[in-house]
Design a protein around this motif. Structure first.
Motif, PDB file in Angstrom:
ATOM      1  N   LEU B 142       0.832  -1.191   0.000  1.00  0.00           N
ATOM      2  CA  LEU B 142       0.000   0.000   0.000  1.00  0.00           C
ATOM      3  C   LEU B 142       0.872   1.248   0.000  1.00  0.00           C
ATOM      4  CD1 LEU B 142      -2.765   1.323   0.140  1.00  0.00           C
ATOM      5  CD2 LEU B 142      -2.673   1.132   2.623  1.00  0.00           C
ATOM      6  N   TYR B 143       0.841   1.953  -1.130  1.00  0.00           N
ATOM      7  CA  TYR B 143       1.509   3.255  -1.249  1.00  0.00           C
ATOM      8  C   TYR B 143       0.516   4.294  -0.733  1.00  0.00           C
ATOM      9  CZ  TYR B 143       2.817   7.487  -3.952  1.00  0.00           C
ATOM     10  OH  TYR B 143       3.123   8.760  -4.359  1.00  0.00           O
ATOM     11  N   LEU B 144       0.848   4.938   0.373  1.00  0.00           N
ATOM     12  CA  LEU B 144      -0.080   5.877   1.000  1.00  0.00           C
ATOM     13  C   LEU B 144      -0.239   7.139   0.171  1.00  0.00           C
ATOM     14  CD1 LEU B 144       1.187   5.553   4.674  1.00  0.00           C
ATOM     15  CD2 LEU B 144      -0.920   4.600   3.750  1.00  0.00           C
ATOM     16  N   GLY B 145       0.836   7.527  -0.508  1.00  0.00           N
ATOM     17  CA  GLY B 145       0.801   8.731  -1.317  1.00  0.00           C
ATOM     18  C   GLY B 145       2.098   9.485  -1.181  1.00  0.00           C
ATOM     19  N   SER B 146       2.092  10.696  -1.717  1.00  0.00           N
ATOM     20  CA  SER B 146       3.266  11.554  -1.615  1.00  0.00           C
ATOM     21  C   SER B 146       2.837  12.882  -1.023  1.00  0.00           C
ATOM     22  CB  SER B 146       3.884  11.792  -2.994  1.00  0.00           C
ATOM     23  OG  SER B 146       4.711  10.710  -3.351  1.00  0.00           O
ATOM     24  N   ILE B 147       3.700  13.452  -0.188  1.00  0.00           N
ATOM     25  CA  ILE B 147       3.422  14.769   0.376  1.00  0.00           C
ATOM     26  C   ILE B 147       4.594  15.708   0.086  1.00  0.00           C
ATOM     27  CG2 ILE B 147       1.891  13.927   2.207  1.00  0.00           C
ATOM     28  CD1 ILE B 147       4.237  14.233   4.170  1.00  0.00           C
ATOM     29  N   THR B 148       4.262  16.988   0.004  1.00  0.00           N
ATOM     30  CA  THR B 148       5.294  17.998  -0.140  1.00  0.00           C
ATOM     31  C   THR B 148       5.755  18.393   1.250  1.00  0.00           C
ATOM     32  OG1 THR B 148       3.937  18.819  -1.937  1.00  0.00           O
ATOM     33  CG2 THR B 148       5.816  20.151  -1.339  1.00  0.00           C
ATOM     34  N   GLY B 149       7.055  18.427   1.465  1.00  0.00           N
ATOM     35  CA  GLY B 149       7.512  18.798   2.796  1.00  0.00           C
ATOM     36  C   GLY B 149       9.006  19.000   2.848  1.00  0.00           C
ATOM     37  N   ASP B 150       9.456  19.582   3.955  1.00  0.00           N
ATOM     38  CA  ASP B 150      10.874  19.790   4.208  1.00  0.00           C
ATOM     39  C   ASP B 150      11.383  18.582   5.003  1.00  0.00           C
ATOM     40  OD1 ASP B 150      13.406  20.710   4.754  1.00  0.00           O
ATOM     41  OD2 ASP B 150      12.756  22.022   6.383  1.00  0.00           O
TER      42      ASP B 150
END
Lengths: 145, 284
Positions: B142-150
């Motif tokens: 399960l790939y939860l997703g991608s988030i933008t972040g530092d």
């Protein structure tokens, strides 16, 4: 972004790290999407032990999906404190299987459901992290870094 | 565009040549040729205007994490737990897509995975790369997703089992500002150049961003957690490993070079360092 992601996120603001209010982040104006995936009961059973059930319940309640979750983590029924447990209790725990119906609901909630638009809000500082086209943005503005 | 390694003398082959030869002959950490090659995810949909194109370093991560030694180590480590993997700086998504799609072969079981990148374009590209790579799967991860972040600033402490980072490791005079801090661009060229610089430029000794990630590791990893960090020779990997052993908080931490490429005059140009803790995991 799968709903389950929120179980692994917290506010990026440093001063929020010590506050219990910063976890879980709260959905606002969330737009959900169903994307059915193959049901794998073993996978669901295996990830149960690593879920924060109270945070997950908060998330489900906020999205009006309370009915998708049992009131406690079914994995708890499978575990018996080996020191205090009698033989009978251990056997019962071993035989205890999580019903297919419960696992299917969990699959729908954890695996099939994603949030595509909306916000995640910190309960401590109130900062709103936008979610656009399924991607949450956790970069902070300069004054909060 | 590949990360341009600082020239360490005449005759350094261009990165593209290295990429090609490595790709033809994948080798494990001890130089053995890997026979059971796993498919490399398709990134043909990705625009490389602002996103790092899979290169020698990306392929070294794929080869190392699917090498016999790492596969054996990881399977033992996660014999009774579904690992939660986070990749920082996913770029095109080639690494996270590879690990998600081939989790059964690498970890011996499906995984949960999450991607982070400072560039939102990279997050969208990664989503598509993972979707393509996992399209054929039936009982998959399960790939939860991608988030933008530092880096990992928004991740729950103590949760990550496998952390993978191919940093911006090239020494540079300046460290590019994060996109959230510098939004005004003269034109598209400046915008694209800035985002690309973020994928390669590592400031002093190429270590400024990696050092910030190292500081997060002790708080981020679960008791069974492990981090795979790619370093280049100019990052002074041996000094980094000593520092990890002696000064990384909440230790003792162990580190080992588990993959390398581009040997030149006794120096490995690139290497992958595995960092882990034996206190709670009880194996390794």
């Amino acid at each position: 972004m799968k709903l389950l992601t929120v179980n692994f996120l917290t506010c990026a603001v440093k001063t929020c790290k010590t506050s219990s209010e910063s976890y879980p982040l709260h959905f606002r104006d969330a737009q959900l999407e169903q994307n059915p995936q193959t049901f794998n009961p073993l996978f669901i059973r295996n990830i149960l032990s690593r879920l924060d059930w109270s945070a997950l319940t908060t998330t489900a309640n906020e999205l009006g999906l309370t009915a998708m979750l049992p009131d406690h983590n079914p994995a708890d029924d499978m575990m018996v404190d080996s020191e205090g447990a009698t033989e009978e209790e251990k056997n019962r725990a071993k035989d205890n299987v999580i019903s297919e119906e419960v696992l299917k609901k969990l699959h729908t909630f954890l695996v099939d459901t994603a949030v595509i638009e909306g916000k995640l809000v910190c309960g401590n500082c109130g900062f709103e992290y936008p979610i656009k086209e399924g991607v949450g943005n956790f970069l902070l503005p300069p004054h909060l870094v | 565009m590949a990360k341009q390694y600082p020239q360490d003398g005449p005759g350094t082959p261009p990165a593209n040549t290295l990429l090609q030869s490595l790709h033809d002959l994948p080798r494990g950490p001890t130089g053995e040729i890997l026979t059971n090659m796993l498919p490399t995810p398709d990134t043909s949909h990705v625009s490389f205007n602002t996103i790092y194109e899979p290169s020698e370093d990306s392929f070294l991560l794929l080869d190392t994490l699917s090498s016999t030694t790492e596969v054996t180590w990881l399977r033992k480590r996660f014999a009774s737990k579904t690992p939660y993997l986070v990749e920082v700086g996913t770029g095109s998504g080639v690494v996270i897509a590879f690990l998600t799609a081939n989790a059964e072969q690498v970890f011996g079981r499906p995984i949960l995975s999450l991607g982070i990148d400072v560039n939102a374009n990279a997050c969208h590209a990664t989503k598509e790369t993972v979707r393509k790579a996992t399209a054929e799967q039936t009982a998959g991860s399960l790939y939860l997703g991608s988030i933008t972040g530092d880096l990992c600033s928004s991740l729950l402490p103590g949760s990550v089992d496998v952390l993978v980072f191919n940093p911006p490791y090239v020494p540079s005079e300046e460290l590019p500002a994060l996109p959230g801090l510098e939004r005004k661009y003269r034109d598209k060229f400046e915008h694209d150049s800035h985002l690309l610089a973020l994928t390669t430029d590592g400031g002093e000794e190429g270590m400024e961003t990696t050092t910030r990630l190292f500081a997060q590791i002790p708080y981020l990893l679960s008791p069974s957690g492990v981090a795979y960090i790619l370093l280049c020779a100019q990052n002074r990997p041996e000094a980094v490993k000593s520092w990890v052993a002696e000064d990384l908080p909440k230790g003792p931490w162990l580190s080992e070079t588990v993959g390398s490429s581009g040997k030149k005059g006794g120096w490995e140009k690139l290497q992958i360092v595995r960092i882990w803790n034996e206190k709670a995991a009880g194996n390794g």
